[in-house]
Design a protein around this motif. Structure first.
Motif, PDB file in Angstrom:
ATOM      1  N   UNK A 212      -8.858 -23.573  38.582  1.00  0.00           N
ATOM      2  CA  UNK A 212      -7.890 -23.885  39.637  1.00  0.00           C
ATOM      3  C   UNK A 212      -6.508 -23.311  39.275  1.00  0.00           C
ATOM      4  N   UNK A 213      -6.083 -23.508  38.034  1.00  0.00           N
ATOM      5  CA  UNK A 213      -4.774 -23.038  37.574  1.00  0.00           C
ATOM      6  C   UNK A 213      -4.662 -21.517  37.606  1.00  0.00           C
ATOM      7  N   UNK A 214      -5.681 -20.833  37.074  1.00  0.00           N
ATOM      8  CA  UNK A 214      -5.680 -19.360  37.079  1.00  0.00           C
ATOM      9  C   UNK A 214      -5.637 -18.839  38.507  1.00  0.00           C
ATOM     10  N   UNK A 215      -6.479 -19.408  39.364  1.00  0.00           N
ATOM     11  CA  UNK A 215      -6.556 -18.953  40.751  1.00  0.00           C
ATOM     12  C   UNK A 215      -5.231 -19.191  41.473  1.00  0.00           C
ATOM     13  N   UNK A 216      -4.627 -20.343  41.212  1.00  0.00           N
ATOM     14  CA  UNK A 216      -3.343 -20.662  41.857  1.00  0.00           C
ATOM     15  C   UNK A 216      -2.258 -19.693  41.405  1.00  0.00           C
ATOM     16  N   UNK A 217      -2.223 -19.366  40.109  1.00  0.00           N
ATOM     17  CA  UNK A 217      -1.218 -18.417  39.592  1.00  0.00           C
ATOM     18  C   UNK A 217      -1.370 -17.032  40.208  1.00  0.00           C
ATOM     19  N   UNK A 218      -2.613 -16.558  40.313  1.00  0.00           N
ATOM     20  CA  UNK A 218      -2.864 -15.230  40.899  1.00  0.00           C
ATOM     21  C   UNK A 218      -2.472 -15.235  42.373  1.00  0.00           C
ATOM     22  N   UNK A 219      -2.831 -16.306  43.084  1.00  0.00           N
ATOM     23  CA  UNK A 219      -2.505 -16.419  44.509  1.00  0.00           C
ATOM     24  C   UNK A 219      -0.986 -16.394  44.713  1.00  0.00           C
ATOM     25  N   UNK A 220      -0.245 -17.174  43.910  1.00  0.00           N
ATOM     26  CA  UNK A 220       1.219 -17.245  44.041  1.00  0.00           C
ATOM     27  C   UNK A 220       1.863 -15.908  43.703  1.00  0.00           C
ATOM     28  N   UNK A 221       1.331 -15.226  42.696  1.00  0.00           N
ATOM     29  CA  UNK A 221       1.880 -13.910  42.320  1.00  0.00           C
ATOM     30  C   UNK A 221       1.713 -12.918  43.474  1.00  0.00           C
ATOM     31  N   UNK A 222       0.529 -12.885  44.078  1.00  0.00           N
ATOM     32  CA  UNK A 222       0.305 -11.988  45.222  1.00  0.00           C
ATOM     33  C   UNK A 222       1.197 -12.392  46.395  1.00  0.00           C
ATOM     34  N   UNK A 223       1.342 -13.688  46.602  1.00  0.00           N
ATOM     35  CA  UNK A 223       2.153 -14.211  47.707  1.00  0.00           C
ATOM     36  C   UNK A 223       3.622 -13.800  47.571  1.00  0.00           C
ATOM     37  N   UNK A 224       4.139 -13.834  46.348  1.00  0.00           N
ATOM     38  CA  UNK A 224       5.566 -13.549  46.143  1.00  0.00           C
ATOM     39  C   UNK A 224       5.853 -12.065  45.904  1.00  0.00           C
ATOM     40  N   UNK A 225       4.931 -11.356  45.256  1.00  0.00           N
ATOM     41  CA  UNK A 225       5.178  -9.947  44.919  1.00  0.00           C
ATOM     42  C   UNK A 225       4.458  -8.957  45.836  1.00  0.00           C
ATOM     43  N   UNK A 226       3.531  -9.456  46.657  1.00  0.00           N
ATOM     44  CA  UNK A 226       2.817  -8.576  47.584  1.00  0.00           C
ATOM     45  C   UNK A 226       1.417  -8.226  47.129  1.00  0.00           C
ATOM     46  N   UNK A 227       1.201  -8.242  45.806  1.00  0.00           N
ATOM     47  CA  UNK A 227      -0.132  -7.924  45.279  1.00  0.00           C
ATOM     48  C   UNK A 227      -0.235  -8.466  43.863  1.00  0.00           C
ATOM     49  N   UNK A 228      -1.473  -8.659  43.409  1.00  0.00           N
ATOM     50  CA  UNK A 228      -1.692  -9.116  42.032  1.00  0.00           C
ATOM     51  C   UNK A 228      -3.032  -8.601  41.528  1.00  0.00           C
ATOM     52  N   UNK A 229      -3.041  -8.107  40.282  1.00  0.00           N
ATOM     53  CA  UNK A 229      -4.319  -7.711  39.671  1.00  0.00           C
ATOM     54  C   UNK A 229      -5.102  -8.979  39.351  1.00  0.00           C
ATOM     55  N   UNK A 230      -6.316  -9.032  39.837  1.00  0.00           N
ATOM     56  CA  UNK A 230      -7.167 -10.206  39.628  1.00  0.00           C
ATOM     57  C   UNK A 230      -7.917 -10.082  38.307  1.00  0.00           C
ATOM     58  N   UNK A 231      -8.538  -8.919  38.075  1.00  0.00           N
ATOM     59  CA  UNK A 231      -9.324  -8.683  36.865  1.00  0.00           C
ATOM     60  C   UNK A 231      -9.711  -7.213  36.814  1.00  0.00           C
ATOM     61  N   UNK A 232     -10.276  -6.766  35.684  1.00  0.00           N
ATOM     62  CA  UNK A 232     -10.784  -5.401  35.568  1.00  0.00           C
ATOM     63  C   UNK A 232     -12.260  -5.416  35.213  1.00  0.00           C
ATOM     64  N   UNK A 233     -13.000  -4.471  35.796  1.00  0.00           N
ATOM     65  CA  UNK A 233     -14.450  -4.369  35.599  1.00  0.00           C
ATOM     66  C   UNK A 233     -14.840  -2.894  35.624  1.00  0.00           C
TER      67      UNK A 233
END
Ligand code: NFA
Length: 101
Positions: free
Chosen positions: A49-70
């Motif tokens: 929940x915490x990781x997902x919330x941080x990624x969501x907020x980063x994308x929300x405020x900065x426009x985009x966020x790297x989720x992970x690499x594969x």
């Protein structure tokens, strides 16, 4: 007839090369509910929940966020599945992929 004779190699490569990695990127939009973005991140990317919330907020405020690499096909499959999850609910949420440098 000519024949090429080569000495056997004394040393061999210790490791195979690592495959190139691709980033999965979450893009912000004005319509998808925050809670839904968090739910998709938890479901498709196995985030807490915490990781997902941080990624969501980063994308929300900065426009985009790297989720992970594969590796490429895993990145593309996950981005498509996550995007399709949102389409099923009628949201414009979008995940893209790009090579890591
Ligand atoms: N910006 C969206 C909102 O305010 C939330 C959101 C965050 C959407 C991250 C997409 C990505 N409801």
């Amino acid at each position: 007839m000519t024949e090429t004779v080569t000495k056997p190699r004394l040393r061999t490569r210790k490791q195979v090369a690592r495959p190139p990695l691709y980033k999965v990127i979450l893009l912000n939009d004005d319509f998808t509910p925050r809670e839904f973005v968090v739910r998709v991140l938890k479901a498709e990317f196995r985030m807490s929940e915490d990781q997902a919330h941080n990624v969501m907020i980063t994308a929300h405020t900065k426009g985009a966020c790297v989720v992970a690499v594969f590796v490429k096909d895993v990145a593309e499959t996950k981005a498509t599945r996550a995007t399709d999850m949102a389409r099923g609910e009628g949201y414009p949420l979008l995940f893209t992929t790009e090579p890591e440098t």
